[in-house]
Scaffold this motif. Structure first.
Motif, mmCIF file in Angstrom:
data_model
loop_
_atom_site.group_PDB
_atom_site.id
_atom_site.type_symbol
_atom_site.label_atom_id
_atom_site.label_comp_id
_atom_site.label_asym_id
_atom_site.label_seq_id
_atom_site.Cartn_x
_atom_site.Cartn_y
_atom_site.Cartn_z
ATOM 1 N N SER A 46 16.368 -1.016 -2.987
ATOM 2 C CA SER A 46 14.790 -0.669 -3.168
ATOM 3 C C SER A 46 14.713 0.839 -3.663
ATOM 4 O O SER A 46 13.804 1.266 -4.373
ATOM 5 C CB SER A 46 13.981 -0.871 -1.683
ATOM 6 O OG SER A 46 14.493 0.038 -0.754
ATOM 7 N N VAL A 47 15.649 1.842 -3.112
ATOM 8 C CA VAL A 47 15.455 3.077 -3.538
ATOM 9 C C VAL A 47 15.883 3.398 -5.032
ATOM 10 O O VAL A 47 15.363 3.959 -5.507
ATOM 11 C CB VAL A 47 16.370 3.937 -2.577
ATOM 12 C CG1 VAL A 47 16.325 5.481 -3.033
ATOM 13 C CG2 VAL A 47 15.983 4.002 -1.254
ATOM 14 N N SER B 152 15.762 0.936 -7.299
ATOM 15 C CA SER B 152 14.661 0.183 -8.078
ATOM 16 C C SER B 152 13.467 1.281 -7.880
ATOM 17 O O SER B 152 12.766 1.534 -9.224
ATOM 18 C CB SER B 152 14.039 -0.996 -7.443
ATOM 19 O OG SER B 152 12.961 -1.636 -8.040
ATOM 20 N N ARG B 153 13.040 2.092 -6.808
ATOM 21 C CA ARG B 153 11.721 2.879 -6.873
ATOM 22 C C ARG B 153 11.998 4.112 -7.653
ATOM 23 O O ARG B 153 11.264 4.698 -8.336
ATOM 24 C CB ARG B 153 11.488 3.139 -5.542
ATOM 25 C CG ARG B 153 10.422 4.241 -5.155
ATOM 26 C CD ARG B 153 10.109 4.305 -3.933
ATOM 27 N NE ARG B 153 10.934 4.801 -2.861
ATOM 28 C CZ ARG B 153 11.446 4.205 -2.290
ATOM 29 N NH1 ARG B 153 11.395 2.896 -1.947
ATOM 30 N NH2 ARG B 153 12.477 4.590 -1.223
ATOM 31 N N GLN B 154 13.386 4.725 -7.782
ATOM 32 C CA GLN B 154 13.767 5.801 -8.768
ATOM 33 C C GLN B 154 13.437 5.453 -10.229
ATOM 34 O O GLN B 154 12.821 6.075 -11.189
ATOM 35 C CB GLN B 154 15.067 6.267 -8.387
ATOM 36 C CG GLN B 154 15.354 6.819 -7.186
ATOM 37 C CD GLN B 154 15.608 8.253 -7.339
ATOM 38 O OE1 GLN B 154 15.037 8.988 -8.397
ATOM 39 N NE2 GLN B 154 15.988 9.321 -6.006
ATOM 40 N N ARG C 178 11.373 3.067 -11.369
ATOM 41 C CA ARG C 178 10.011 2.774 -11.701
ATOM 42 C C ARG C 178 9.440 4.146 -11.868
ATOM 43 O O ARG C 178 8.468 4.429 -12.637
ATOM 44 C CB ARG C 178 9.586 1.807 -10.612
ATOM 45 C CG ARG C 178 8.255 1.496 -10.697
ATOM 46 C CD ARG C 178 7.366 0.600 -9.501
ATOM 47 N NE ARG C 178 8.549 -0.357 -9.374
ATOM 48 C CZ ARG C 178 9.247 -0.595 -8.199
ATOM 49 N NH1 ARG C 178 9.003 0.283 -7.234
ATOM 50 N NH2 ARG C 178 10.271 -1.480 -7.742
ATOM 51 N N TRP C 179 9.724 5.176 -11.023
ATOM 52 C CA TRP C 179 9.227 6.460 -10.920
ATOM 53 C C TRP C 179 9.641 7.177 -12.272
ATOM 54 O O TRP C 179 8.711 7.743 -13.074
ATOM 55 C CB TRP C 179 9.649 7.238 -10.064
ATOM 56 C CG TRP C 179 8.910 8.771 -9.871
ATOM 57 C CD1 TRP C 179 7.913 9.343 -9.489
ATOM 58 C CD2 TRP C 179 9.703 9.777 -10.620
ATOM 59 N NE1 TRP C 179 7.702 10.550 -9.621
ATOM 60 C CE2 TRP C 179 9.025 10.967 -10.504
ATOM 61 C CE3 TRP C 179 10.940 9.833 -11.296
ATOM 62 C CZ2 TRP C 179 9.253 12.159 -10.802
ATOM 63 C CZ3 TRP C 179 11.307 11.418 -11.643
ATOM 64 C CH2 TRP C 179 10.449 12.540 -11.480
ATOM 65 N N GLU D 54 7.466 5.474 -15.091
ATOM 66 C CA GLU D 54 5.735 6.152 -14.939
ATOM 67 C C GLU D 54 5.747 7.479 -15.348
ATOM 68 O O GLU D 54 4.733 7.825 -16.031
ATOM 69 C CB GLU D 54 5.330 6.090 -13.311
ATOM 70 C CG GLU D 54 5.189 4.446 -13.052
ATOM 71 C CD GLU D 54 5.084 4.322 -11.296
ATOM 72 O OE1 GLU D 54 4.968 5.450 -10.974
ATOM 73 O OE2 GLU D 54 4.801 3.129 -10.973
#
Length: 301
Positions: free
Chosen positions: A31-32, A34-36, A38-39, A42
């Motif tokens: 999850s970390v 994936s979040r990196q 995605r950020w 963005e």
């Protein structure tokens, strides 16, 4: 988030072929990771990866960005390795300023060992007896023998102490007699270092601890202590000299120490260097070396 860190994560995802494998390599959860990514998308305003439940594929812009990431991250790694090597292996030009007598009589004793220890350094040693502004004249470090340091923004490391001793050659004393108290100096030829704080007066501490001063005069003064001491060795007169200059003469008997019960104020040896948040490796290496060298007292008189 840190864009450079996110770039590293994105690169690892591509190199590892998946988010889970990238997380294992980076010691991060899926999850970390994936979040990196995605950020990062963005922040860039572009989709870098096409994702499905089982696999992903780089978009056209994602492939171009990945290639640039590889170049940038490799350059960052190269720069980091360069700095680490520089920190561990001092290199470049080290400019040193020292008084003429100290540079001539002392520095040459240990400078070759310092240069052998740090072969990637180049040394520019400048010896003179005038006032030198280390910062304005772009010196990395200065060596000073002084009674007191003036107010300054420079940093100072005290390295050693050099006693001041009154000396004369046996030939001079045979002709003119040996002074037994400071007052006797008024009848002697005093040879002066003209850049000293006092050239016409000497201040002593007597055996009881009292301070006393005596006027002195002579037929020679010079702005280099080398000439003064050479004249004293030749039997021309008396002078007050730092012990590092005359301790070997005293040991051999070429000079005689006068008024042993009376003390002149000693001088301290300092290393001075500009104040920086991070001391450069070459300056640190130099100061540590000379500190170790002079940790053993070397000028017994």
């Amino acid at each position: 988030m840190d864009q450079l860190s996110a770039m590293r994560v994105f690169r690892q995802v591509v190199d590892a072929g998946g988010f889970s494998r990238a997380g294992e390599a980076l010691d991060m959860s899926h999850s970390v990771v994936s979040r990196q990514v995605r950020w990062l998308e963005e922040t860039l305003g572009a989709q870098l990866l096409n994702r499905t439940t089982r696999r992903f594929a780089l978009t056209e812009v994602g492939l171009a960005y990945y290639r640039r990431c590889v170049q940038i991250l490799d350059q960052v790694e190269d720069a980091t390795l360069m700095v680490q090597h520089h920190q561990n292996h001092p290199s470049g030009l080290l400019r040193i300023n020292a008084p003429m007598v100290f540079g001539t009589m002392e520095v040459g004793k240990w400078l070759p060992d310092f240069m052998r220890r740090y072969p990637e350094l180049r040394i520019d040693l400048v010896c003179n007896d005038r006032f030198v502004d280390l910062i304005a004249e772009e010196f990395d470090v200065g060596l000073r023998i002084t009674r007191t340091l003036p107010d300054s923004t420079l940093m100072a490391r005290r390295l050693s102490v050099s006693d001041m001793v009154l000396v004369a050659a046996p030939s001079y004393l045979e002709r003119h007699g040996t002074p037994s108290v400071p007052a006797d100096l008024v009848r002697h030829n005093y040879l002066a270092y003209s850049l000293a704080l006092q050239t016409t007066e000497l201040s002593f501490t007597d055996p009881a601890g009292a301070l006393l001063s005596v006027a002195v005069r002579g037929n020679l003064q010079a702005n280099t202590g080398i000439v003064v001491c050479d004249a004293v060795r030749a039997g021309m007169g008396i002078t007050a000299s730092a012990s590092f200059v005359v301790h070997e003469d005293l040991r051999r008997g070429d000079l005689v120490k006068l008024l042993p019960g009376y003390q002149l104020q000693s001088r301290d040896l300092y290393a001075l260097y500009p104040q920086n948040r991070h001391m450069s490796p070459k300056v640190r290496a130099f100061i540590d070396f000379v500190s170790d060298y002079y940790a053993q007292f070397r000028w017994h008189c």
